[in-house]
Write an enzyme that holds these catalytic residues in place. Structure first.
Site, PDB file in Angstrom:
ATOM      1  CE1 TYR A   1      -3.995  -1.872  -0.295  1.00  8.78           C
ATOM      2  CE2 TYR A   1      -2.914  -3.327   1.279  1.00  8.78           C
ATOM      3  CZ  TYR A   1      -3.918  -3.089   0.360  1.00  8.78           C
ATOM      4  OH  TYR A   1      -4.835  -4.065   0.074  1.00  8.78           O
TER       5      TYR A   1
ATOM      6  CG  PHE B   1     -12.387  -1.364   8.752  1.00 11.44           C
ATOM      7  CD1 PHE B   1     -11.977  -1.241   7.436  1.00 11.44           C
ATOM      8  CD2 PHE B   1     -11.859  -0.486   9.696  1.00 11.44           C
ATOM      9  CE1 PHE B   1     -11.070  -0.265   7.064  1.00 11.44           C
ATOM     10  CE2 PHE B   1     -10.958   0.503   9.328  1.00 11.44           C
ATOM     11  CZ  PHE B   1     -10.559   0.615   8.014  1.00 11.44           C
TER      12      PHE B   1
HETATM   13  C1  LIG Z   1      -2.948  -7.966  -3.692  1.00 14.45           C
HETATM   14  C2  LIG Z   1      -3.739  -7.936  -4.981  1.00 14.45           C
HETATM   15  C3  LIG Z   1      -5.067  -7.214  -4.725  1.00 14.45           C
HETATM   16  C4  LIG Z   1      -2.925  -7.190  -6.056  1.00 14.45           C
HETATM   17  O1  LIG Z   1      -3.693  -7.053  -7.225  1.00 14.45           O
HETATM   18  P1  LIG Z   1      -2.963  -6.852  -8.641  1.00 14.45           P
HETATM   19  O2  LIG Z   1      -4.027  -6.503  -9.616  1.00 14.45           O
HETATM   20  O3  LIG Z   1      -2.105  -8.016  -8.933  1.00 14.45           O
HETATM   21  O4  LIG Z   1      -2.042  -5.590  -8.349  1.00 14.45           O
HETATM   22  P2  LIG Z   1      -1.335  -4.689  -9.463  1.00 14.45           P
HETATM   23  O5  LIG Z   1      -1.092  -5.495 -10.695  1.00 14.45           O
HETATM   24  O6  LIG Z   1      -2.104  -3.428  -9.638  1.00 14.45           O
HETATM   25  O7  LIG Z   1       0.053  -4.403  -8.749  1.00 14.45           O
HETATM   26  C5  LIG Z   1       0.476  -3.129  -8.354  1.00 14.45           C
HETATM   27  C6  LIG Z   1       1.843  -3.258  -7.766  1.00 14.45           C
HETATM   28  O8  LIG Z   1       1.765  -3.954  -6.511  1.00 14.45           O
HETATM   29  C7  LIG Z   1       2.639  -5.074  -6.524  1.00 14.45           C
HETATM   30  N1  LIG Z   1       1.958  -6.142  -5.825  1.00 14.45           N
HETATM   31  C8  LIG Z   1       0.714  -6.549  -6.030  1.00 14.45           C
HETATM   32  N2  LIG Z   1       0.400  -7.537  -5.191  1.00 14.45           N
HETATM   33  C9  LIG Z   1       1.469  -7.761  -4.435  1.00 14.45           C
HETATM   34  C10 LIG Z   1       1.760  -8.664  -3.388  1.00 14.45           C
HETATM   35  N3  LIG Z   1       0.848  -9.549  -2.947  1.00 14.45           N
HETATM   36  N4  LIG Z   1       2.982  -8.603  -2.840  1.00 14.45           N
HETATM   37  C11 LIG Z   1       3.886  -7.724  -3.290  1.00 14.45           C
HETATM   38  N5  LIG Z   1       3.671  -6.834  -4.273  1.00 14.45           N
HETATM   39  C12 LIG Z   1       2.471  -6.862  -4.838  1.00 14.45           C
HETATM   40  C13 LIG Z   1       2.816  -5.410  -7.996  1.00 14.45           C
HETATM   41  O9  LIG Z   1       4.009  -6.106  -8.209  1.00 14.45           O
HETATM   42  C14 LIG Z   1       2.830  -4.052  -8.634  1.00 14.45           C
HETATM   43  O10 LIG Z   1       4.104  -3.457  -8.453  1.00 14.45           O
HETATM   44  P3  LIG Z   1       4.686  -2.358  -9.453  1.00 14.45           P
HETATM   45  O11 LIG Z   1       3.748  -1.188  -9.409  1.00 14.45           O
HETATM   46  O12 LIG Z   1       6.023  -2.056  -8.887  1.00 14.45           O
HETATM   47  O13 LIG Z   1       4.703  -3.035 -10.781  1.00 14.45           O
HETATM   48  C15 LIG Z   1      -4.030  -9.366  -5.515  1.00 14.45           C
HETATM   49  O14 LIG Z   1      -2.806  -9.996  -5.747  1.00 14.45           O
HETATM   50  C16 LIG Z   1      -4.837 -10.181  -4.534  1.00 14.45           C
HETATM   51  O15 LIG Z   1      -6.049 -10.164  -4.598  1.00 14.45           O
HETATM   52  N6  LIG Z   1      -4.167 -10.908  -3.610  1.00 14.45           N
HETATM   53  C17 LIG Z   1      -4.837 -11.721  -2.615  1.00 14.45           C
HETATM   54  C18 LIG Z   1      -5.725 -10.908  -1.683  1.00 14.45           C
HETATM   55  C19 LIG Z   1      -4.939  -9.834  -0.959  1.00 14.45           C
HETATM   56  O16 LIG Z   1      -3.781 -10.013  -0.588  1.00 14.45           O
HETATM   57  N7  LIG Z   1      -5.617  -8.692  -0.774  1.00 14.45           N
HETATM   58  C20 LIG Z   1      -5.016  -7.560  -0.118  1.00 14.45           C
HETATM   59  C21 LIG Z   1      -5.273  -7.663   1.331  1.00 14.45           C
HETATM   60  S1  LIG Z   1      -4.402  -6.412   2.198  1.00 14.45           S
END
Ligand SMILES: CC(C)(COP(=O)(O)OP(=O)(O)OC[C@H]1O[C@@H](n2cnc3c(N)ncnc32)[C@H](O)[C@@H]1OP(=O)(O)O)[C@@H](O)C(=O)NCCC(=O)NCCS
Length: 401
Positions: A121, A401
């Protein structure tokens, strides 16, 4: 990303979004019974979905609340949760576009969330603004805990009173600490009423002072296996708030005096809740973990900076860098007499996620500088910034939450 469309959900799409989110956490879809509770908190018009070929593949949701900032002002807050992207659509920028839509369109000057994956984040401008401690204390088992000054009383609520009485007491206590947030009706429904419907054995102790009910602890007994043939009971405190530190410590004394209990454990407690000072032996109190309790995003930096008060020191000029919401970038003169944009040269420079760490008083400007998260252009400004941003009490939200 061009194959994806981001838009607000319709009411009848919310359940698919929730199942998608649960699936991203490797959890099963929501049951009919639980949906009645978990649908309550997140209105469709605040839920964003990412769609591909008409099918939802990502979601980011929020509810509207408010948050207290240093000095006592209360600002509108987007309480963000349920961020998930289907595993077969990740790492293509879907979450990034959901975050952009959410921060641009919701309109609250602050947004907060609780991160299960802390690396994600910061890039969107969120920083850890409140920390909490997980603490476990040996129950007293008949040993005396010295009484505290004050003439409060504690009573247990009947189970069917919990959902009615606790929201009233929380409201009455008020948002008296930076980081505390309001709890809409839907929050109580999702968190407390849902657990009661699951027949979880929640117990609530209420503290009353001279002016009436002024604190509560919501807890549950669990059994801990400490060896194959030995089990002990622990009270897990899910929620505890009081109008003052004395009230909360009285609630601790009550919990620690419970019969047939070996430990009391509580999560996310404020860093100034000195429970080790009220037990017979401070070694009976162990800090198990320091947690990142609240991630905060200053969505509207000028409004957020102007809303809080500042300590007694000469003003500093702070240059804020915000790549995700560039309209926030710029120089701000921050002083006890207020905040305004300025063309003056910067004393200090920092990214907006570091500003979030500083904003509620959790981390000092000096600590941010020492860890490379703030750049000092004028050396004398650092001590002034420490004085300006310091707060009487460490921030804590106390609402999950
Ligand atoms: C986390 C999640 C929402 C990311 O969605 P996504 O569509 O793959 O994210 P994006 O493609 O927009 O990635 C944006 C950036 O975040 C990074 N990123 C995304 N997920 C990440 C993760 N789990 N760990 C580390 N980095 C992550 C990406 O590498 C990317 O980096 P960059 O901007 O340097 O290229 C998705 O992987 C997910 O649903 N994970 C399981 C549920 C979860 O963890 N939810 C969040 C709870 S806090």
């Amino acid at each position: 990303m061009s194959d994806y469309r981001i838009r607000v959900l319709d009411e009848d799409e919310k359940r698919a979004a929730q199942d998608l989110f649960l699936g991203s956490l490797h959890a099963a879809p929501v049951t009919d019974e639980m949906w009645e509770y978990s649908s309550a908190g997140y209105p469709a018009e605040r839920c964003f979905g990412a769609f591909r070929e008409g099918r939802i593949v990502g979601s980011a949701q929020s509810f509207a609340a408010t948050m207290a900032v240093p000095g006592g002002a209360v600002l509108p807050l987007a309480a963000v949760s349920r961020v998930g992207v289907r595993a077969d659509h990740t790492r293509r920028g879907v979450m990034t576009e959901l975050m952009r839509a959410q921060l641009r369109e919701l309109g609250e000057p602050l947004a907060s969330l609780h991160a299960t994956e802390p690396v994600i984040y910061g890039r969107f401008g969120y920083g850890v603004a409140c920390r909490g401690r997980t603490v476990e204390v040996e129950a007293t088992r008949g040993r005396a805990v010295p009484p505290l000054p004050g003439d409060g009383e504690i009573r247990l609520l009947e189970t069917d009173e919990l959902a009615v009485e606790l929201p009233k007491i929380y409201e009455r206590i008020g948002l008296h600490r930076p980081g505390m947030m309001s709890r809409p009706r839907g929050w109580w429904r999702m968190v407390v009423e849902r657990r009661l419907a699951q027949k979880d054995h929640l117990v609530a102790a209420v503290h009353s002072g001279p002016d009436g009910d002024d604190g509560f602890a919501l807890y549950e007994a669990t059994t801990v296996n400490i060896s194959p043939d030995q089990r002990e009971r622990r009270l897990d405190v899910h929620d505890m708030h009081g109008a003052s530190l004395g009230v909360v410590l009285d609630l601790w004394r009550f919990l620690l005096g419970a019969d047939l209990v070996r430990w009391v454990r509580a999560w996310g407690r404020p860093l100034d809740e000195h429970v080790e000072l009220i037990v017979p032996n401070r070694g009976d109190c162990r800090t198990i973990e320091l947690t990142d309790e609240t991630w905060l995003r200053l969505v509207d930096v000028p409004t957020a900076l102007a809303a809080r008060t500042y300590g007694p020191a000469r003003p500093v000029v702070v240059e804020v860098h915000d790549r995700f919401l560039p309209e926030n970038s710029g120089r701000y003169r921050v002083g006890p007499d207020g905040v305004r944009r300025t063309d003056a040269s910067a004393d200090l420079e920092l990214p907006v996620d570091s500003l979030a760490m500083l904003y509620l008083g959790d981390i000092s400007a000096s600590a941010l500088a020492a860890t490379g998260r703030l750049t000092v252009r004028e050396a004398s400004a650092l001590t002034r910034a420490d004085r300006l941003f310091t707060t009487d009490r460490p921030p804590n939200s106390g609402t999950f939450f």
